[in-house]
Scaffold this motif. Sequence first.
Motif, PDB file in Angstrom:
ATOM      1  N   VAL A 170      37.570  27.891 -23.329  1.00  0.00           N
ATOM      2  CA  VAL A 170      36.114  27.243 -23.321  1.00  0.00           C
ATOM      3  C   VAL A 170      36.257  25.788 -23.708  1.00  0.00           C
ATOM      4  CG1 VAL A 170      33.924  27.178 -24.250  1.00  0.00           C
ATOM      5  CG2 VAL A 170      34.960  29.701 -23.903  1.00  0.00           C
ATOM      6  N   SER A 171      37.115  25.830 -24.790  1.00  0.00           N
ATOM      7  CA  SER A 171      37.212  24.691 -25.728  1.00  0.00           C
ATOM      8  C   SER A 171      37.842  23.515 -24.891  1.00  0.00           C
ATOM      9  CB  SER A 171      38.069  23.931 -27.037  1.00  0.00           C
ATOM     10  OG  SER A 171      38.678  24.646 -26.446  1.00  0.00           O
ATOM     11  N   ALA A 172      38.540  23.622 -23.770  1.00  0.00           N
ATOM     12  CA  ALA A 172      39.711  23.533 -23.432  1.00  0.00           C
ATOM     13  C   ALA A 172      38.631  22.962 -21.644  1.00  0.00           C
ATOM     14  CB  ALA A 172      40.581  23.875 -22.600  1.00  0.00           C
ATOM     15  N   LEU A 173      37.614  23.746 -21.426  1.00  0.00           N
ATOM     16  CA  LEU A 173      36.700  23.580 -20.685  1.00  0.00           C
ATOM     17  C   LEU A 173      35.591  22.364 -20.528  1.00  0.00           C
ATOM     18  CD1 LEU A 173      36.398  27.436 -19.045  1.00  0.00           C
ATOM     19  CD2 LEU A 173      37.514  25.581 -17.746  1.00  0.00           C
ATOM     20  N   ALA A 174      35.107  23.054 -21.661  1.00  0.00           N
ATOM     21  CA  ALA A 174      34.140  22.098 -22.060  1.00  0.00           C
ATOM     22  C   ALA A 174      34.725  20.684 -22.618  1.00  0.00           C
ATOM     23  CB  ALA A 174      34.490  21.752 -23.685  1.00  0.00           C
ATOM     24  N   LEU A 175      35.898  20.307 -22.756  1.00  0.00           N
ATOM     25  CA  LEU A 175      36.926  19.229 -22.508  1.00  0.00           C
ATOM     26  C   LEU A 175      37.044  18.458 -21.165  1.00  0.00           C
ATOM     27  CD1 LEU A 175      38.369  17.053 -24.017  1.00  0.00           C
ATOM     28  CD2 LEU A 175      40.886  17.503 -24.018  1.00  0.00           C
ATOM     29  N   ALA A 176      37.344  18.812 -20.474  1.00  0.00           N
ATOM     30  CA  ALA A 176      37.354  18.737 -18.885  1.00  0.00           C
ATOM     31  C   ALA A 176      35.979  17.900 -18.335  1.00  0.00           C
ATOM     32  CB  ALA A 176      37.615  20.086 -18.081  1.00  0.00           C
ATOM     33  N   ALA A 177      35.027  18.815 -18.778  1.00  0.00           N
ATOM     34  CA  ALA A 177      33.885  18.543 -18.484  1.00  0.00           C
ATOM     35  C   ALA A 177      33.174  17.457 -18.508  1.00  0.00           C
ATOM     36  CB  ALA A 177      33.016  20.112 -19.212  1.00  0.00           C
ATOM     37  N   VAL A 178      33.562  16.803 -20.064  1.00  0.00           N
ATOM     38  CA  VAL A 178      33.147  16.082 -20.945  1.00  0.00           C
ATOM     39  C   VAL A 178      33.735  14.594 -20.258  1.00  0.00           C
ATOM     40  CG1 VAL A 178      33.128  14.911 -22.603  1.00  0.00           C
ATOM     41  CG2 VAL A 178      33.211  16.659 -23.099  1.00  0.00           C
ATOM     42  N   ASN A 179      35.045  14.687 -19.639  1.00  0.00           N
ATOM     43  CA  ASN A 179      36.231  14.494 -19.174  1.00  0.00           C
ATOM     44  C   ASN A 179      35.430  13.758 -17.799  1.00  0.00           C
ATOM     45  OD1 ASN A 179      38.506  14.292 -21.383  1.00  0.00           O
ATOM     46  ND2 ASN A 179      39.990  15.672 -20.046  1.00  0.00           N
ATOM     47  N   ALA A 180      34.981  14.442 -16.878  1.00  0.00           N
ATOM     48  CA  ALA A 180      34.175  14.139 -15.462  1.00  0.00           C
ATOM     49  C   ALA A 180      33.221  13.287 -16.102  1.00  0.00           C
ATOM     50  CB  ALA A 180      33.991  15.624 -14.932  1.00  0.00           C
ATOM     51  N   THR A 181      31.951  13.751 -16.939  1.00  0.00           N
ATOM     52  CA  THR A 181      31.174  12.956 -16.787  1.00  0.00           C
ATOM     53  C   THR A 181      31.047  11.713 -17.756  1.00  0.00           C
ATOM     54  OG1 THR A 181      30.357  15.626 -17.610  1.00  0.00           O
ATOM     55  CG2 THR A 181      28.918  12.826 -17.866  1.00  0.00           C
ATOM     56  N   LEU A 182      32.500  11.618 -18.194  1.00  0.00           N
ATOM     57  CA  LEU A 182      32.692  10.422 -18.969  1.00  0.00           C
ATOM     58  C   LEU A 182      33.247   9.395 -17.769  1.00  0.00           C
ATOM     59  CD1 LEU A 182      34.534  10.214 -22.330  1.00  0.00           C
ATOM     60  CD2 LEU A 182      32.662   8.408 -21.401  1.00  0.00           C
ATOM     61  N   ALA A 183      34.151   9.929 -16.826  1.00  0.00           N
ATOM     62  CA  ALA A 183      34.615   8.660 -15.620  1.00  0.00           C
ATOM     63  C   ALA A 183      33.873   8.630 -14.992  1.00  0.00           C
ATOM     64  CB  ALA A 183      35.431   9.789 -14.929  1.00  0.00           C
ATOM     65  N   GLN A 184      32.689   9.648 -15.091  1.00  0.00           N
ATOM     66  CA  GLN A 184      31.347   9.526 -13.756  1.00  0.00           C
ATOM     67  C   GLN A 184      30.484   8.543 -14.108  1.00  0.00           C
ATOM     68  OE1 GLN A 184      30.714   9.910 -10.790  1.00  0.00           O
ATOM     69  NE2 GLN A 184      28.796   9.432 -10.573  1.00  0.00           N
ATOM     70  N   ALA A 185      30.572   8.450 -15.603  1.00  0.00           N
ATOM     71  CA  ALA A 185      29.851   7.001 -16.457  1.00  0.00           C
ATOM     72  C   ALA A 185      30.615   5.730 -16.160  1.00  0.00           C
ATOM     73  CB  ALA A 185      29.763   7.521 -18.068  1.00  0.00           C
ATOM     74  N   SER A 186      31.980   5.969 -16.228  1.00  0.00           N
ATOM     75  CA  SER A 186      31.622   5.086 -16.477  1.00  0.00           C
ATOM     76  C   SER A 186      32.134   3.985 -15.396  1.00  0.00           C
ATOM     77  CB  SER A 186      34.007   4.864 -16.505  1.00  0.00           C
ATOM     78  OG  SER A 186      34.143   3.196 -16.958  1.00  0.00           O
ATOM     79  N   PHE A 187      32.276   4.883 -14.271  1.00  0.00           N
ATOM     80  CA  PHE A 187      32.280   4.899 -12.546  1.00  0.00           C
ATOM     81  C   PHE A 187      30.827   3.826 -12.456  1.00  0.00           C
ATOM     82  CE2 PHE A 187      31.402   5.837  -7.958  1.00  0.00           C
ATOM     83  CZ  PHE A 187      32.686   4.639  -7.338  1.00  0.00           C
ATOM     84  N   ARG A 188      29.963   4.736 -12.894  1.00  0.00           N
ATOM     85  CA  ARG A 188      29.295   3.692 -12.718  1.00  0.00           C
ATOM     86  C   ARG A 188      27.999   2.791 -13.299  1.00  0.00           C
ATOM     87  NH1 ARG A 188      25.124   6.947  -9.538  1.00  0.00           N
ATOM     88  NH2 ARG A 188      25.546   9.425  -9.446  1.00  0.00           N
ATOM     89  N   ARG A 189      28.884   2.160 -13.817  1.00  0.00           N
ATOM     90  CA  ARG A 189      28.820   0.821 -14.845  1.00  0.00           C
ATOM     91  C   ARG A 189      28.926  -0.338 -13.660  1.00  0.00           C
ATOM     92  NH1 ARG A 189      31.739   1.008 -20.346  1.00  0.00           N
ATOM     93  NH2 ARG A 189      31.343  -1.487 -20.105  1.00  0.00           N
ATOM     94  N   PRO A 190      28.273  -1.304 -13.947  1.00  0.00           N
ATOM     95  CA  PRO A 190      28.497  -2.719 -13.176  1.00  0.00           C
ATOM     96  C   PRO A 190      29.569  -3.076 -12.942  1.00  0.00           C
ATOM     97  CG  PRO A 190      26.101  -2.645 -13.452  1.00  0.00           C
ATOM     98  CD  PRO A 190      26.841  -1.870 -14.605  1.00  0.00           C
ATOM     99  N   PRO A 191      30.737  -3.702 -11.944  1.00  0.00           N
ATOM    100  CA  PRO A 191      31.804  -3.482 -12.384  1.00  0.00           C
ATOM    101  C   PRO A 191      31.835  -4.839 -13.351  1.00  0.00           C
ATOM    102  CG  PRO A 191      31.765  -3.362 -10.255  1.00  0.00           C
ATOM    103  CD  PRO A 191      30.120  -3.508 -10.411  1.00  0.00           C
ATOM    104  N   LYS A 192      31.005  -6.138 -13.324  1.00  0.00           N
ATOM    105  CA  LYS A 192      30.524  -7.741 -13.474  1.00  0.00           C
ATOM    106  C   LYS A 192      30.773  -6.641 -14.982  1.00  0.00           C
ATOM    107  CE  LYS A 192      29.537 -10.666 -10.427  1.00  0.00           C
ATOM    108  NZ  LYS A 192      28.465 -11.909  -9.593  1.00  0.00           N
ATOM    109  N   ARG A 193      29.746  -5.797 -15.739  1.00  0.00           N
ATOM    110  CA  ARG A 193      29.359  -5.446 -17.005  1.00  0.00           C
ATOM    111  C   ARG A 193      30.794  -4.976 -17.766  1.00  0.00           C
ATOM    112  NH1 ARG A 193      25.089  -1.276 -18.813  1.00  0.00           N
ATOM    113  NH2 ARG A 193      24.935  -1.492 -20.880  1.00  0.00           N
ATOM    114  N   ARG A 194      31.652  -4.154 -17.076  1.00  0.00           N
ATOM    115  CA  ARG A 194      32.549  -3.482 -17.155  1.00  0.00           C
ATOM    116  C   ARG A 194      33.943  -4.804 -17.562  1.00  0.00           C
ATOM    117  NH1 ARG A 194      31.610  -0.221 -13.188  1.00  0.00           N
ATOM    118  NH2 ARG A 194      33.974  -0.714 -11.695  1.00  0.00           N
ATOM    119  N   VAL A 195      33.750  -5.489 -16.944  1.00  0.00           N
ATOM    120  CA  VAL A 195      34.819  -6.557 -17.184  1.00  0.00           C
ATOM    121  C   VAL A 195      34.069  -7.512 -18.763  1.00  0.00           C
ATOM    122  CG1 VAL A 195      36.191  -8.725 -16.459  1.00  0.00           C
ATOM    123  CG2 VAL A 195      35.476  -7.125 -14.807  1.00  0.00           C
ATOM    124  N   LEU A 196      33.017  -8.298 -18.761  1.00  0.00           N
ATOM    125  CA  LEU A 196      32.905  -8.443 -19.380  1.00  0.00           C
ATOM    126  C   LEU A 196      32.810  -8.023 -20.234  1.00  0.00           C
ATOM    127  CD1 LEU A 196      29.588 -10.192 -18.339  1.00  0.00           C
ATOM    128  CD2 LEU A 196      32.247 -11.365 -18.445  1.00  0.00           C
TER     129      LEU A 196
END
Length: 200
Positions: A170-196
């Motif tokens: 259960v904890s490993a599946l929760a970690l996988a879910a958090v990883n996916a959510t974090l990756a999506q949150a990072s992807f949705r950030r505007p590229p210029k803002r990520r660089v800055l």
Amino acid sequence: MSVLGYAVTMRVHVESDAISSAGRAAHDISLGALIGGNLFARVAMHPALGLVNDPRDRGRVVNRAWRRYGIVNSLALTSLIAGWVPARLGEARRALLSPRERPLAVGKDLAMCAVAVTGIAAGAQGMRFSRMELGGAVPLEDGSTPSAEASDREASAKRRLNMLGTAHLVSALALAAVNATLAQASFRRPPKRRVLRRRY
């Protein structure tokens, strides 16, 4: 900036990206190994052991199999911890995260701790269980169920092991879910803002 300074900066950036990519790959592979081994045992190996005639042979087989896969689990768990701690202090530190990413990073911290604690506890309990009989021959109905021939102590140890294994999955599946959510949150950030945010 001089040409030499620019070249050095670019080289450091490329090397840093390569190291980060390798770390993320190791993280994903390690998490996959933990989840995959747990699911395979529950869905396939443990039920199939019911076809083995001798209850003690079932115990020998399941304990031998988990002892061998324990090496994979240990390496995977070590890789997860060794990769996340420096990343959390570096590119995943609070100052470089967006407001949406910060609570997710904390959630990942908690999930990582849960994976580590339950993984270590399950591994220790598994070794303890396998040593209750010579050669790991604890009588079992299948890979998950103690046989009527098992002592109360052995049956109780097997139940604890099953609970720890479930908590670890259960904890490993929760970690996988958090990883996916974090990756999506990072992807949705505007590229210029990520660089800055990474420059300042």
